[in-house]
Design a protein around this motif. Structure first.
Motif, short mmCIF file in Angstrom:
data_model
loop_
_atom_site.label_atom_id
_atom_site.label_comp_id
_atom_site.label_asym_id
_atom_site.label_seq_id
_atom_site.Cartn_x
_atom_site.Cartn_y
_atom_site.Cartn_z
N ALA A 24 0.82 -1.21 0.00
CA ALA A 24 0.00 0.00 0.00
C ALA A 24 0.86 1.25 0.00
N GLU A 25 2.01 1.19 0.68
CA GLU A 25 2.87 2.36 0.81
C GLU A 25 4.00 2.38 -0.23
N GLY A 26 3.91 1.49 -1.22
CA GLY A 26 4.87 1.51 -2.31
C GLY A 26 6.22 0.92 -1.98
N ILE A 27 6.28 0.04 -0.97
CA ILE A 27 7.57 -0.52 -0.53
C ILE A 27 7.65 -1.97 -1.00
N ARG A 28 7.77 -2.15 -2.30
CA ARG A 28 7.77 -3.48 -2.91
C ARG A 28 8.94 -4.34 -2.42
N ASN A 29 10.11 -3.70 -2.19
CA ASN A 29 11.29 -4.50 -1.87
C ASN A 29 11.18 -5.25 -0.54
N VAL A 30 10.31 -4.81 0.36
CA VAL A 30 10.02 -5.60 1.55
C VAL A 30 8.53 -5.91 1.65
N GLY A 31 7.86 -5.85 0.51
CA GLY A 31 6.47 -6.29 0.39
C GLY A 31 6.46 -7.62 -0.33
N LEU A 32 5.72 -7.70 -1.44
CA LEU A 32 5.68 -8.95 -2.20
C LEU A 32 7.05 -9.33 -2.76
N GLY A 33 7.92 -8.35 -2.92
CA GLY A 33 9.27 -8.64 -3.39
C GLY A 33 10.13 -9.33 -2.36
N TYR A 34 9.65 -9.43 -1.13
CA TYR A 34 10.40 -10.04 -0.02
C TYR A 34 9.79 -11.36 0.41
N ILE A 35 8.57 -11.63 -0.03
CA ILE A 35 7.85 -12.79 0.49
C ILE A 35 8.53 -14.11 0.14
N HIS A 36 9.32 -14.13 -0.95
CA HIS A 36 9.99 -15.38 -1.31
C HIS A 36 10.91 -15.86 -0.19
N LEU A 37 11.53 -14.92 0.53
CA LEU A 37 12.38 -15.32 1.66
C LEU A 37 11.53 -15.91 2.78
N TYR A 38 10.39 -15.29 3.07
CA TYR A 38 9.50 -15.83 4.10
C TYR A 38 9.07 -17.25 3.74
N LEU A 39 8.70 -17.46 2.50
CA LEU A 39 8.21 -18.77 2.08
C LEU A 39 9.31 -19.81 2.14
N ASN A 40 10.49 -19.47 1.65
CA ASN A 40 11.62 -20.40 1.71
C ASN A 40 12.01 -20.71 3.15
N HIS A 41 11.99 -19.70 4.00
CA HIS A 41 12.39 -19.90 5.39
C HIS A 41 11.35 -20.69 6.18
N LEU A 42 10.10 -20.56 5.82
CA LEU A 42 9.08 -21.43 6.43
C LEU A 42 9.31 -22.88 6.05
N ARG A 43 9.66 -23.11 4.79
CA ARG A 43 9.89 -24.47 4.31
C ARG A 43 11.08 -25.13 5.00
N CYS A 44 12.15 -24.35 5.21
CA CYS A 44 13.38 -24.94 5.76
C CYS A 44 13.48 -24.84 7.27
N GLY A 45 12.55 -24.15 7.92
CA GLY A 45 12.55 -24.05 9.37
C GLY A 45 13.37 -22.90 9.92
N LYS A 46 13.78 -21.99 9.05
CA LYS A 46 14.52 -20.82 9.54
C LYS A 46 13.60 -19.88 10.31
N VAL A 47 12.32 -19.89 9.96
CA VAL A 47 11.29 -19.25 10.76
C VAL A 47 10.25 -20.33 11.06
N ILE A 48 9.80 -20.39 12.31
CA ILE A 48 8.91 -21.47 12.75
C ILE A 48 7.46 -21.06 12.51
N GLY A 49 6.81 -21.76 11.59
CA GLY A 49 5.50 -21.35 11.14
C GLY A 49 4.39 -21.44 12.17
N ASP A 50 4.52 -22.36 13.14
CA ASP A 50 3.46 -22.50 14.14
C ASP A 50 3.88 -21.98 15.51
N ALA A 51 4.91 -21.12 15.53
CA ALA A 51 5.37 -20.55 16.80
C ALA A 51 4.27 -19.73 17.46
N VAL A 52 4.25 -19.77 18.77
CA VAL A 52 3.31 -18.96 19.56
C VAL A 52 4.12 -18.06 20.48
#
Length: 333
Positions: free
Chosen positions: A41-69
């Motif tokens: 919304a604020e025009g910051i693509r590089n950490v918007g949809l342009g950054y989501i590939h890292l989130y998705l890859n890191h969820l897959r490999c466990g670098k970020v824990i998807g079900d963390a509370v």
């Protein structure tokens, strides 16, 4: 380049679905999708949809824990330490946001520290939310090493951003959000992907020589903004976001840009102030200052561009490259 116009709600839903397919819980995906939508919304693509590939890859490999509370570890009248449990920073923040606001309003100041955390994305997202609730705030977030210390030749600090936010009387919040590197790392990655040079003064190569080649820069190190001054700011962020919160410092964290090394365990600290505790006329004084500062010139208040883009994109939607949408679909398949 083929593009598709998406509404902000469609961007939210696209992000949420992709995060869920890669292992994020409803709790984690819901907050992160909101932040990604706001970045777009604020025009910051590089950490918007342009950054989501890292989130998705890191969820897959466990670098970020998807079900963390997230959970509160320690609290006082004005401070809260929250454990993100290696989940997303945004979810940990939201777990404690109301308490931070309540303590700041009651005590005049409140602080939140987050450890066992992950990339914070757009720091302006956090301080803008607090400004909308009437609070002035500062945020510090360290990241994995990419920037040489002043006089050094190898990466030691992250791009280590910090942010400031403030309410205004009848206008959008003031938002200052900046990396302590001379440019965000994602800008160098994008230049490398697009085959174009970077401006002088942003990076050195692996031998410590100045370079405008983004590929060489990625093998070498970025430089702090303003030389020794940026070095000092980066150090402050590393201490406030890393050491003070019980997290890794930049040089100890696994790289954000790869899938190796496990969770980075970086940290964030947010200090919120109730302006009414300190001043009877903070907002009026701020507006008087801004009037004087912008009179008969082209000075733009920090945050104004973000706000105008948000209004535009809320009304018109956002153009997203089809190639980016295809990449997100592939990663979340």
């Amino acid at each position: 380049m083929t593009t598709v116009r998406l509404t902000l709600q469609q961007i939210h839903d696209l992000s949420y679905d992709a995060l869920r397919k890669c292992g994020a819980s409803e709790l984690q995906a819901g907050v992160v999708a909101q932040e990604l939508m706001d970045a777009e919304a604020e025009g910051i693509r590089n950490v918007g949809l342009g950054y989501i590939h890292l989130y998705l890859n890191h969820l897959r490999c466990g670098k970020v824990i998807g079900d963390a509370v997230p959970e509160i570890v320690r609290e006082s009248a004005a401070a809260t330490l929250v454990n993100a449990n290696h989940g997303f920073c945004h979810t940990a923040y939201m777990h404690v946001e109301e308490r931070l606001i309540e303590t700041a309003k009651a005590q005049g100041i409140g602080m939140m520290a987050i450890h066992h955390s992950y990339s914070a994305g757009v720091l302006g997202w956090f301080v803008r939310r607090l400004a909308q609730r009437g609070l002035v705030s500062l945020m510090f977030a360290n990241s994995s090493k990419a920037v040489a210390a002043h006089g050094g030749k190898v990466p030691f600090f992250g791009t280590n951003p910090f942010a400031f936010g403030s309410p205004r009387q009848d206008d959008a919040p003031v938002v200052i959000d900046m990396a302590t590197a001379s440019t965000a790392r994602v800008n160098i990655v994008r230049a490398a992907n697009e085959g174009r040079s970077i401006e002088p003064g942003h990076a050195i190569d692996a031998q410590g020589n100045p370079t405008t080649d983004p590929a060489a820069a990625l093998k070498g190190a970025q430089l702090p903004v303003g030389g020794p001054k940026g070095f000092g700011l980066g150090l402050i962020v590393d201490l406030m976001g890393g050491a003070l919160t019980g997290s890794n410092c930049s040089y100890e964290a696994s790289m954000f840009s790869t899938s190796e090394g496990g969770p980075p365990n970086v940290g964030q600290s947010i200090i919120a102030f109730n302006p009414d505790f300190y001043s009877d006329d903070y907002l009026a004084h701020l507006e008087t200052m801004f009037t004087a500062m912008t009179e008969d010139n082209d000075v733009r208040i920090p945050g104004a561009r973000r706000h105008s883009l948000r209004e535009k994109h809320e009304a018109e939607g956002v153009e997203v490259p089809q190639a980016l949408l295809d990449k997100i679909a592939e990663l979340s398949a």
